[in-house]
Motif scaffolding. Structure first.
Motif, PDB file in Angstrom:
ATOM      1  N   LEU A 107       0.835  -1.348   0.281  1.00  0.00           N
ATOM      2  CA  LEU A 107      -0.395  -0.008   0.196  1.00  0.00           C
ATOM      3  C   LEU A 107       1.134   0.539  -0.228  1.00  0.00           C
ATOM      4  O   LEU A 107       0.381   2.000  -0.458  1.00  0.00           O
ATOM      5  N   GLY A 108       1.723   1.389   0.289  1.00  0.00           N
ATOM      6  CA  GLY A 108       2.762   1.893   0.457  1.00  0.00           C
ATOM      7  C   GLY A 108       3.736   2.353  -0.748  1.00  0.00           C
ATOM      8  O   GLY A 108       3.882   3.840  -0.984  1.00  0.00           O
ATOM      9  N   ARG A 109       3.956   1.506  -1.544  1.00  0.00           N
ATOM     10  CA  ARG A 109       4.076   1.168  -2.765  1.00  0.00           C
ATOM     11  C   ARG A 109       3.221   1.807  -4.129  1.00  0.00           C
ATOM     12  O   ARG A 109       3.493   2.784  -4.776  1.00  0.00           O
ATOM     13  N   LYS A 110       2.191   2.022  -3.412  1.00  0.00           N
ATOM     14  CA  LYS A 110       0.450   2.139  -4.311  1.00  0.00           C
ATOM     15  C   LYS A 110      -0.222   3.027  -3.741  1.00  0.00           C
ATOM     16  O   LYS A 110      -1.453   2.080  -3.002  1.00  0.00           O
ATOM     17  N   PRO A 111      -0.113   4.005  -3.184  1.00  0.00           N
ATOM     18  CA  PRO A 111      -1.755   4.373  -1.809  1.00  0.00           C
ATOM     19  C   PRO A 111      -3.208   4.159  -2.632  1.00  0.00           C
ATOM     20  O   PRO A 111      -3.906   4.107  -1.729  1.00  0.00           O
ATOM     21  N   SER A 112      -3.044   4.583  -3.950  1.00  0.00           N
ATOM     22  CA  SER A 112      -4.208   4.811  -4.924  1.00  0.00           C
ATOM     23  C   SER A 112      -4.947   3.412  -4.304  1.00  0.00           C
ATOM     24  O   SER A 112      -6.751   3.159  -4.168  1.00  0.00           O
ATOM     25  N   GLU A 154      -0.600   0.107  16.028  1.00  0.00           N
ATOM     26  CA  GLU A 154      -0.115  -0.450  15.395  1.00  0.00           C
ATOM     27  C   GLU A 154      -0.123  -0.919  13.892  1.00  0.00           C
ATOM     28  O   GLU A 154       0.646  -1.047  13.224  1.00  0.00           O
ATOM     29  N   SER A 155      -1.404  -1.260  13.961  1.00  0.00           N
ATOM     30  CA  SER A 155      -1.876  -1.666  12.651  1.00  0.00           C
ATOM     31  C   SER A 155      -2.164  -0.992  11.548  1.00  0.00           C
ATOM     32  O   SER A 155      -2.121  -0.826  10.867  1.00  0.00           O
ATOM     33  N   LEU A 156      -2.760  -0.060  12.054  1.00  0.00           N
ATOM     34  CA  LEU A 156      -2.911   1.734  11.008  1.00  0.00           C
ATOM     35  C   LEU A 156      -1.317   1.911  10.962  1.00  0.00           C
ATOM     36  O   LEU A 156      -1.364   1.882   9.414  1.00  0.00           O
ATOM     37  N   ARG A 157       0.019   2.062  11.780  1.00  0.00           N
ATOM     38  CA  ARG A 157       0.859   2.147  11.416  1.00  0.00           C
ATOM     39  C   ARG A 157       1.546   0.967  10.697  1.00  0.00           C
ATOM     40  O   ARG A 157       1.922   1.910   8.789  1.00  0.00           O
ATOM     41  N   GLN A 158       1.365  -0.101  10.243  1.00  0.00           N
ATOM     42  CA  GLN A 158       2.367  -1.514   9.573  1.00  0.00           C
ATOM     43  C   GLN A 158       1.197  -1.421   8.146  1.00  0.00           C
ATOM     44  O   GLN A 158       1.867  -1.740   6.847  1.00  0.00           O
ATOM     45  N   LEU A 159       0.258  -1.062   8.489  1.00  0.00           N
ATOM     46  CA  LEU A 159      -0.216  -0.737   7.246  1.00  0.00           C
ATOM     47  C   LEU A 159      -0.405  -0.159   6.490  1.00  0.00           C
ATOM     48  O   LEU A 159      -1.114   0.202   5.135  1.00  0.00           O
ATOM     49  N   ARG A 160      -0.085   1.175   6.929  1.00  0.00           N
ATOM     50  CA  ARG A 160      -0.093   2.453   6.730  1.00  0.00           C
ATOM     51  C   ARG A 160      -1.490   2.885   5.798  1.00  0.00           C
ATOM     52  O   ARG A 160      -1.300   3.084   4.731  1.00  0.00           O
ATOM     53  N   THR A 161      -2.513   3.064   7.134  1.00  0.00           N
ATOM     54  CA  THR A 161      -3.227   3.505   6.496  1.00  0.00           C
ATOM     55  C   THR A 161      -3.893   4.493   7.640  1.00  0.00           C
ATOM     56  O   THR A 161      -3.316   4.195   8.561  1.00  0.00           O
ATOM     57  N   ASP A 162      -5.102   5.189   7.613  1.00  0.00           N
ATOM     58  CA  ASP A 162      -5.367   5.426   8.659  1.00  0.00           C
ATOM     59  C   ASP A 162      -6.375   5.476   9.241  1.00  0.00           C
ATOM     60  O   ASP A 162      -7.619   5.999  10.356  1.00  0.00           O
ATOM     61  N   ARG A 163      -6.740   4.323   8.864  1.00  0.00           N
ATOM     62  CA  ARG A 163      -8.646   3.244   9.901  1.00  0.00           C
ATOM     63  C   ARG A 163      -8.782   2.105   8.529  1.00  0.00           C
ATOM     64  O   ARG A 163      -8.563   1.736   8.008  1.00  0.00           O
TER      65      ARG A 163
END
Length: 308
Positions: A77-82, A123-132
């Motif tokens: 997801l970090g590589r392709k946030p869309s 921590e899950s939000l940080r690992q998944l690189r998402t806000d929700r």
């Protein structure tokens, strides 16, 4: 005879509960992702292929892959946030594993305290690189679980916009209803397959149907035993399912997924594979239903006796 899957497969969506999230009818389970040996680019390709099939819901837990799966998925997801706005992310918390990544854990145990739930989500939000998260589940019932404390933690997370919907996993009917009276739950994710039919008979599915809530079903293929189990029940069940699959010219696994989804409580099965072909087979099950006689033939083989 091998079935030929249609090229225009697209998974439908399902409303999990009256005020709950809309998920894909088949959910991609990520718990084995660290075993798939995929590069970041291969993970992106896999996620995109799932989304192209309409499988837009991805199931996680903080502990999967010894606390490693969410990070691997998050790299993609970090590589392709869309991709994030094209999917629904489900995660679970409440188990503490003894693992090198958590050296402070001296014994494997449950923790459904508010501080652990909130900390796990962050921590899950940080690992998944998402806000929700679209859906958060308590992974297992905890003997020390305080229903009011859990409900308060859920409310706090919702107010902060960090989790949109809540549910549980592996809860009994009574445990589910006790928490659901305090805060609306969207699902109960339980083990269910022709080799594990307990939720049909222990009031789990009946209670959820009564509330208009769809369960999620993990290990729908019996952890692979439907394909390779050597015990008498598995072998007979395999013969019965194969006979129905051959007659319908459908893949073996598609018949199993269709059998599960035909229940009136509307179970949502999880896959556990990194092979897009296997996910396509699950999606194909959304396109047909079994006759009542075929459905009960599978149940009879699963239980080893007639219904009456």
């Amino acid at each position: 005879m091998s079935a030929i899957l249609p090229t225009d497969l697209h998974c439908p969506r399902i409303q999990m509960s009256p005020a709950g999230p809309e998920l894909s009818r088949i959910v991609a389970g990520m718990w084995r992702m660290t075993e798939w040996g995929m590069s970041v680019d291969q993970r992106i390709d896999f996620i995109e292929q799932c989304i192209d099939l309409g499988v837009t819901t991805f199931d996680h837990a903080d502990i999967y892959g010894s606390y490693g799966v969410e990070g691997q998925f998050g790299e993609a997801l970090g590589r392709k946030p869309s991709l994030r706005d094209q999917m629904q992310l489900v995660s679970k918390c409440g188990i503490k594993l003894v693992a090198p990544q958590r050296p402070q854990h001296s014994i494997q145990h449950y923790d459904t305290s508010a501080s652990h739930i909130i900390g796990s989500v962050e921590e899950s939000l940080r690992q998944l690189r998402t806000d929700r998260l679209d859906l958060l589940l308590i992974h297992r019932p905890d003997p020390l679980m305080d229903f009011d404390e859990v409900a308060d933690a859920f409310s706090s997370l919702r107010k902060a916009g960090k989790v949109l919907h809540f549910g549980v996993s592996n809860f009994s009917r009574h445990q589910f209803e006790a928490l659901n009276r305090r805060i609306a739950l969207a699902t109960n994710q339980v083990e269910f397959s022709p080799l594990h039919t307990a939720p049909m008979f222990d009031e789990t599915f009946d209670g959820l149907q009564d509330l208009g809530i769809a369960p999620m079903a993990w290990s729908p293929l019996g952890g692979g035993r439907l394909f390779n189990g050597g015990d008498a029940i598995s072998e007979n069940l395999r013969r019965v399912i194969k006979g129905i699959a051959d007659e319908l010219q459908q893949p073996f696994a598609s018949v199993v997924f269709a059998w599960i989804m035909q229940l009136p409580c509307r179970p949502v099965p999880l896959t556990g594979t990194g092979r897009i072909e296997a996910i396509s087979v699950a999606v194909a099950a959304t396109r047909f239903t079994l006759s009542r006689s075929d459905w009960f033939s599978i149940l009879r083989a699963a239980r080893g006796h007639e219904v009456a």
